[in-house]
Write a protein that holds these residues in place. Structure first.
Motif, PDB file in Angstrom:
ATOM      1  N   ARG A   1       0.832  -1.208   0.000  1.00 15.79           N
ATOM      2  CA  ARG A   1       0.000   0.000   0.000  1.00 15.79           C
ATOM      3  C   ARG A   1       0.863   1.254   0.000  1.00 15.79           C
ATOM      4  O   ARG A   1       0.608   2.190  -0.744  1.00 15.79           O
ATOM      5  N   TRP A   2       1.894   1.255   0.826  1.00 15.79           N
ATOM      6  CA  TRP A   2       2.764   2.421   0.895  1.00 15.79           C
ATOM      7  C   TRP A   2       3.535   2.631  -0.409  1.00 15.79           C
ATOM      8  O   TRP A   2       3.821   3.761  -0.784  1.00 15.79           O
ATOM      9  N   LYS A   3       3.831   1.542  -1.114  1.00 19.78           N
ATOM     10  CA  LYS A   3       4.482   1.669  -2.420  1.00 19.78           C
ATOM     11  C   LYS A   3       3.565   2.401  -3.391  1.00 19.78           C
ATOM     12  O   LYS A   3       3.996   3.256  -4.167  1.00 19.78           O
ATOM     13  N   GLU A   4       2.273   2.080  -3.328  1.00 20.76           N
ATOM     14  CA  GLU A   4       1.279   2.724  -4.194  1.00 20.76           C
ATOM     15  C   GLU A   4       1.027   4.182  -3.805  1.00 20.76           C
ATOM     16  O   GLU A   4       0.855   5.030  -4.667  1.00 20.76           O
ATOM     17  N   THR A   5       0.994   4.461  -2.492  1.00 25.39           N
ATOM     18  CA  THR A   5       0.653   5.811  -2.031  1.00 25.39           C
ATOM     19  C   THR A   5       1.857   6.732  -1.909  1.00 25.39           C
ATOM     20  O   THR A   5       1.694   7.935  -1.740  1.00 25.39           O
ATOM     21  N   GLY A   6       3.053   6.146  -1.946  1.00 25.44           N
ATOM     22  CA  GLY A   6       4.259   6.954  -1.801  1.00 25.44           C
ATOM     23  C   GLY A   6       4.670   7.179  -0.354  1.00 25.44           C
ATOM     24  O   GLY A   6       5.669   7.836  -0.080  1.00 25.44           O
ATOM     25  N   GLU A   7       3.893   6.631   0.568  1.00 25.52           N
ATOM     26  CA  GLU A   7       4.228   6.772   1.989  1.00 25.52           C
ATOM     27  C   GLU A   7       5.461   5.939   2.345  1.00 25.52           C
ATOM     28  O   GLU A   7       5.797   4.984   1.648  1.00 25.52           O
ATOM     29  N   VAL A   8       6.107   6.306   3.427  1.00 27.06           N
ATOM     30  CA  VAL A   8       7.252   5.586   3.984  1.00 27.06           C
ATOM     31  C   VAL A   8       8.256   5.243   2.876  1.00 27.06           C
ATOM     32  O   VAL A   8       8.594   4.079   2.661  1.00 27.06           O
ATOM     33  N   ALA A   9       8.702   6.300   2.207  1.00 28.99           N
ATOM     34  CA  ALA A   9       9.684   6.154   1.120  1.00 28.99           C
ATOM     35  C   ALA A   9       9.240   5.111   0.102  1.00 28.99           C
ATOM     36  O   ALA A   9       9.997   4.231  -0.294  1.00 28.99           O
ATOM     37  N   ASN A  10       7.980   5.247  -0.296  1.00 31.21           N
ATOM     38  CA  ASN A  10       7.386   4.332  -1.275  1.00 31.21           C
ATOM     39  C   ASN A  10       7.404   2.878  -0.808  1.00 31.21           C
ATOM     40  O   ASN A  10       7.618   1.955  -1.590  1.00 31.21           O
ATOM     41  N   GLY A  11       7.168   2.681   0.482  1.00 30.00           N
ATOM     42  CA  GLY A  11       7.107   1.323   1.014  1.00 30.00           C
ATOM     43  C   GLY A  11       8.447   0.621   1.032  1.00 30.00           C
ATOM     44  O   GLY A  11       8.510  -0.596   0.959  1.00 30.00           O
ATOM     45  N   SER A  12       9.521   1.381   1.173  1.00 32.09           N
ATOM     46  CA  SER A  12      10.846   0.765   1.117  1.00 32.09           C
ATOM     47  C   SER A  12      11.309   0.187   2.449  1.00 32.09           C
ATOM     48  O   SER A  12      12.336  -0.475   2.507  1.00 32.09           O
ATOM     49  N   TYR A  13      10.565   0.418   3.531  1.00 29.03           N
ATOM     50  CA  TYR A  13      10.927  -0.180   4.814  1.00 29.03           C
ATOM     51  C   TYR A  13       9.709  -0.255   5.728  1.00 29.03           C
ATOM     52  O   TYR A  13       8.684   0.357   5.469  1.00 29.03           O
ATOM     53  N   PHE A  14       9.874  -1.020   6.792  1.00 25.09           N
ATOM     54  CA  PHE A  14       8.825  -1.176   7.789  1.00 25.09           C
ATOM     55  C   PHE A  14       9.497  -1.315   9.147  1.00 25.09           C
ATOM     56  O   PHE A  14      10.442  -2.067   9.298  1.00 25.09           O
ATOM     57  N   TRP A  15       9.002  -0.573  10.124  1.00 21.87           N
ATOM     58  CA  TRP A  15       9.532  -0.734  11.476  1.00 21.87           C
ATOM     59  C   TRP A  15       8.541  -0.199  12.496  1.00 21.87           C
ATOM     60  O   TRP A  15       7.674   0.607  12.171  1.00 21.87           O
ATOM     61  N   ALA A  16       8.671  -0.689  13.707  1.00 25.38           N
ATOM     62  CA  ALA A  16       7.937  -0.183  14.861  1.00 25.38           C
ATOM     63  C   ALA A  16       8.794  -0.499  16.077  1.00 25.38           C
ATOM     64  O   ALA A  16       9.427  -1.557  16.146  1.00 25.38           O
ATOM     65  N   ALA A  17       8.843   0.414  17.030  1.00 31.10           N
ATOM     66  CA  ALA A  17       9.706   0.248  18.201  1.00 31.10           C
ATOM     67  C   ALA A  17       9.318  -0.979  19.022  1.00 31.10           C
ATOM     68  O   ALA A  17      10.163  -1.638  19.599  1.00 31.10           O
ATOM     69  N   ASP A  18       8.062  -1.299  19.077  1.00 31.28           N
ATOM     70  CA  ASP A  18       7.572  -2.401  19.911  1.00 31.28           C
ATOM     71  C   ASP A  18       6.982  -3.520  19.064  1.00 31.28           C
ATOM     72  O   ASP A  18       6.055  -4.206  19.455  1.00 31.28           O
ATOM     73  N   GLN A  19       7.551  -3.730  17.893  1.00 31.60           N
ATOM     74  CA  GLN A  19       7.012  -4.626  16.882  1.00 31.60           C
ATOM     75  C   GLN A  19       7.213  -6.101  17.211  1.00 31.60           C
ATOM     76  O   GLN A  19       8.281  -6.523  17.613  1.00 31.60           O
ATOM     77  N   LEU A  20       6.162  -6.864  17.003  1.00 30.01           N
ATOM     78  CA  LEU A  20       6.204  -8.315  17.091  1.00 30.01           C
ATOM     79  C   LEU A  20       5.488  -8.845  15.851  1.00 30.01           C
ATOM     80  O   LEU A  20       4.359  -8.447  15.572  1.00 30.01           O
ATOM     81  N   ILE A  21       6.149  -9.706  15.101  1.00 20.89           N
ATOM     82  CA  ILE A  21       5.552 -10.274  13.892  1.00 20.89           C
ATOM     83  C   ILE A  21       5.254 -11.745  14.146  1.00 20.89           C
ATOM     84  O   ILE A  21       6.107 -12.493  14.620  1.00 20.89           O
ATOM     85  N   VAL A  22       4.012 -12.141  13.850  1.00 21.27           N
ATOM     86  CA  VAL A  22       3.571 -13.517  14.040  1.00 21.27           C
ATOM     87  C   VAL A  22       3.202 -14.113  12.681  1.00 21.27           C
ATOM     88  O   VAL A  22       2.871 -13.378  11.751  1.00 21.27           O
ATOM     89  N   PRO A  23       3.252 -15.441  12.552  1.00 19.83           N
ATOM     90  CA  PRO A  23       3.013 -16.056  11.241  1.00 19.83           C
ATOM     91  C   PRO A  23       1.563 -16.100  10.793  1.00 19.83           C
ATOM     92  O   PRO A  23       1.300 -16.206   9.597  1.00 19.83           O
ATOM     93  N   GLU A  24       0.619 -16.023  11.727  1.00 17.59           N
ATOM     94  CA  GLU A  24      -0.788 -16.126  11.332  1.00 17.59           C
ATOM     95  C   GLU A  24      -1.642 -15.176  12.161  1.00 17.59           C
ATOM     96  O   GLU A  24      -1.262 -14.784  13.262  1.00 17.59           O
ATOM     97  N   PRO A  25      -2.816 -14.797  11.642  1.00 14.80           N
ATOM     98  CA  PRO A  25      -3.683 -13.867  12.367  1.00 14.80           C
ATOM     99  C   PRO A  25      -4.400 -14.543  13.530  1.00 14.80           C
ATOM    100  O   PRO A  25      -4.478 -15.765  13.603  1.00 14.80           O
ATOM    101  N   GLY A  26      -4.928 -13.712  14.415  1.00 12.16           N
ATOM    102  CA  GLY A  26      -5.761 -14.201  15.494  1.00 12.16           C
ATOM    103  C   GLY A  26      -5.165 -13.988  16.872  1.00 12.16           C
ATOM    104  O   GLY A  26      -3.944 -13.992  17.047  1.00 12.16           O
ATOM    105  N   VAL A  27      -6.044 -13.796  17.821  1.00 13.49           N
ATOM    106  CA  VAL A  27      -5.636 -13.565  19.204  1.00 13.49           C
ATOM    107  C   VAL A  27      -4.891 -14.776  19.765  1.00 13.49           C
ATOM    108  O   VAL A  27      -3.909 -14.625  20.483  1.00 13.49           O
ATOM    109  N   SER A  28      -5.320 -15.987  19.424  1.00  9.93           N
ATOM    110  CA  SER A  28      -4.657 -17.188  19.948  1.00  9.93           C
ATOM    111  C   SER A  28      -3.200 -17.267  19.511  1.00  9.93           C
ATOM    112  O   SER A  28      -2.320 -17.570  20.319  1.00  9.93           O
TER     113      SER A  28
END
Length: 159
Positions: free
Chosen positions: A65-92
């Motif tokens: 989306r950011w690549k399309e909108t030009g946001e965040v240097a055209n989607g060239s990176y992603f970060w968050a200070a407290d970021q946790l990435i999980v493999p699948e959606p859902g609270v469990s």
């Protein structure tokens, strides 16, 4: 998704309670799946940690989306200070990741400590967040609470 059927109470959290932590997910009550959510994790020692949790697919969607909108240097990176990435959606799936972070002590590296949100229950671990990882409570299963905790929301709102 966990639902409590109570809407408009002013409590924005879906809560997962385990012996090693209480996780409060800030969720839209009309959301069926969650792939991007903020969470507060309360430990038995009284400390509170903030996380922003994403799925792998959600990170890809945001970058595209950011690549399309030009946001965040055209989607060239992603970060968050407290970021946790999980493999699948859902609270469990997200609670499972939090459980691992708490039990191995990494919650203090991944999460951002919420000063002023800490609860006065440090007697359980002597105030040391890493002490939770070595305690016997990390081997127990989750108790999912399909309701929102009004007491928690009030505590957050009143500081």
């Amino acid at each position: 998704m966990l639902r409590d059927g109570v809407h408009g109470t002013g409590d924005p959290y879906t809560t997962v309670t385990e012996p090693a932590f209480v996780a409060r997910f800030l969720l839209d009550p009309d959301t069926d799946t969650v792939a991007n959510v903020d969470a507060l994790v309360d430990l038995p020692n009284g400390s509170t940690w903030a996380l922003t949790i994403f799925t792998v697919d959600e990170v890809g969607r945001l970058l595209a989306r950011w690549k399309e909108t030009g946001e965040v240097a055209n989607g060239s990176y992603f970060w968050a200070a407290d970021q946790l990435i999980v493999p699948e959606p859902g609270v469990s799936a997200m609670a499972a990741a939090i459980r691992e972070l708490v039990c191995n002590g990494d919650i203090t590296s991944v999460g951002v400590r919420c000063e002023g949100q800490d609860r006065d229950t440090s007697a359980a671990t002597g105030g040391d967040p890493s002490a939770v990882a070595s305690s016997p409570i990390c081997g127990r299963r989750a108790h999912l609470v399909p309701r929102r905790s009004v007491a928690v929301a009030r505590r957050v709102a009143t500081g």
